[in-house]
Design an enzyme around this catalytic site. Structure first.
Site, mmCIF file in Angstrom:
data_model
loop_
_atom_site.group_PDB
_atom_site.id
_atom_site.type_symbol
_atom_site.label_atom_id
_atom_site.label_comp_id
_atom_site.label_asym_id
_atom_site.label_seq_id
_atom_site.Cartn_x
_atom_site.Cartn_y
_atom_site.Cartn_z
ATOM 1 N N SER A 52 -2.900 -3.463 17.330
ATOM 2 C CA SER A 52 -3.175 -4.860 17.659
ATOM 3 C C SER A 52 -1.875 -5.643 17.889
ATOM 4 O O SER A 52 -0.938 -5.596 17.091
ATOM 5 C CB SER A 52 -3.967 -5.527 16.539
ATOM 6 O OG SER A 52 -4.070 -6.913 16.756
ATOM 7 N N SER A 54 -1.710 -8.698 17.618
ATOM 8 C CA SER A 54 -1.721 -9.833 16.700
ATOM 9 C C SER A 54 -0.987 -9.540 15.399
ATOM 10 O O SER A 54 -0.707 -10.457 14.616
ATOM 11 C CB SER A 54 -3.169 -10.236 16.371
ATOM 12 O OG SER A 54 -3.837 -10.697 17.515
ATOM 13 N N HIS A 109 -20.601 -16.585 12.551
ATOM 14 C CA HIS A 109 -21.743 -16.601 13.470
ATOM 15 C C HIS A 109 -22.703 -15.512 12.986
ATOM 16 O O HIS A 109 -22.273 -14.436 12.578
ATOM 17 C CB HIS A 109 -21.281 -16.320 14.897
ATOM 18 C CG HIS A 109 -22.376 -16.353 15.934
ATOM 19 N ND1 HIS A 109 -23.420 -17.269 15.903
ATOM 20 C CD2 HIS A 109 -22.593 -15.580 17.026
ATOM 21 C CE1 HIS A 109 -24.210 -17.068 16.942
ATOM 22 N NE2 HIS A 109 -23.737 -16.048 17.638
#
Length: 348
Positions: A52, A54, A109
């Site tokens: 990743s 990030s 969510h």
């Protein structure tokens, strides 16, 4: 009966003190939750797949970055902050095998839980904390000493303390500064999808394009059509956001208001409402979720073709030209889907 509004006085960070909070994913919501929780004095680790991009970003912001599985093992509360379509692969490989009794799974969510794209174990708490704003707003409001409103929901309360945990997390990210409302996973998921599809995204973009096409096809300049059907939409939406529909009508001219109240219902009429009701049913019974999941697993062939066609719509070229003359509008080019694809490929 009015819904109860939970604020700082109803939430205490004590229940999260001396616990490790794992944020899985470092996108829009993930980075905002992580930074706000860290600034609230809580211990946060970031879980990411090995390649990743990030990882370095999170490290530079002062976080301990771990492989996803190791973050889940280390954490008491695990916030799954990856996209809906990515959650099943991440969950199966790196989360589910390491969920032990007493841990808490948290989502922003309810899609994966409500539509059962994952199967949660019976011995963990499963909760939802959903700020009603994009990640950058969740962060900027927190930094300014404010907060965005949020939702909490409890899907599974094994410990008897699930709601306490949800409210504490909501306080940690700043939502209780503004107000938190309790819902359930079904209501949050269904209303969120309906709003996106029928009003906020699908409804608004279809209406804008149709209006643009009608004017251009009638011989009016594309630039005029763009200004009237897209550019000025922000003005109206901002007025509604600040003061409601009545407040917006108070601020516009009487000519505009008369056209609003007499013509609007002829365009968005009972037939549109019936189609909205039909789409609501497709969301409620899982047809949309199944369609979207199959599309993603099939490589997004139809979705990508639609994306390509939509990006080629004449309104885009007109808009690009006009926006280049507007110095106050930040010009950005965004890429979507790269992080999802890279996680799936690395987890196989």
């Amino acid at each position: 009966m009015a819904a109860k509004i939970y604020t700082n006085k109803d939430a205490n960070l004590t229940s999260l003190k001396n616990k490790t909070l794992a944020v899985i994913g470092f996108g829009s919501q993930g980075h905002a939750h992580a930074l706000n929780l860290k600034d609230s004095g809580l211990k946060v680790v970031i879980g990411l797949y090995k390649k990743s991009k990030s990882r370095e970003v999170a490290r530079k912001l002062g976080f301990e970055v771990m492989d996803t599985a190791d973050a889940v093992k280390a954490a008491d509360v695990i916030f799954v902050a990856t996209p809906d379509t990515v959650i099943p692969a991440v969950y199966k490989k790196d989360i589910a095998p390491y969920l032990t009794k007493g841990k808490t799974l948290l989502f922003s969510h309810g899609f994966a839980v409500h539509f059962k794209t994952i199967e949660v174990p019976a011995d963990v708490d499963v909760i939802l904390v959903a700020p009603k704003g994009p990640g950058h707003t969740v962060r900027s409001q927190f930094v300014d000493g404010k907060g965005v409103p949020g939702l909490i929901a409890i899907h599974q309360d094994v410990s008897g303390k699930a709601k306490t945990t949800a409210l504490a997390w909501a306080r940690g990210v700043g939502c209780t500064r503004a107000g938190v409302y309790e819902t359930n996973f079904r209501e949050e998921t269904v209303t969120d999808l309906f709003g996106e599809q029928c009003v906020l995204c699908g409804g608004a973009t279809a209406l804008v394009k149709a209006g643009y096409e009608v004017l251009v096809e009638a011989g009016y300049q594309p630039e005029m059509a763009y200004f009237e059907c897209l550019h000025e939409l922000k003005l109206i939406v901002d007025l509604m956001n600040e003061s409601g529909i009545a407040g917006m009508r108070f601020s516009i001219s009487e000519t505009a208001e008369y056209g609003d109240v007499t013509v609007g219902p002829k365009i968005i009429d009972a037939s549109v409402k019936k189609r909205m009701q039909k789409q609501l049913k497709a969301i409620e019974d899982g047809k949309f979720a199944k369609e979207w999941t199959n599309e993603y697993l099939g490589g997004n062939k139809n979705f990508n073709a639609i994306r390509k066609a939509e990006a080629a719509h004449p309104i885009e070229k007109t808009g690009e030209k006009l926006r280049s003359t507007m110095s106050w509008i930040k010009q950005t080019k965004m890429k979507k889907g790269a992080s999802q694809a890279s996680y799936i490929s690395s987890s196989r």
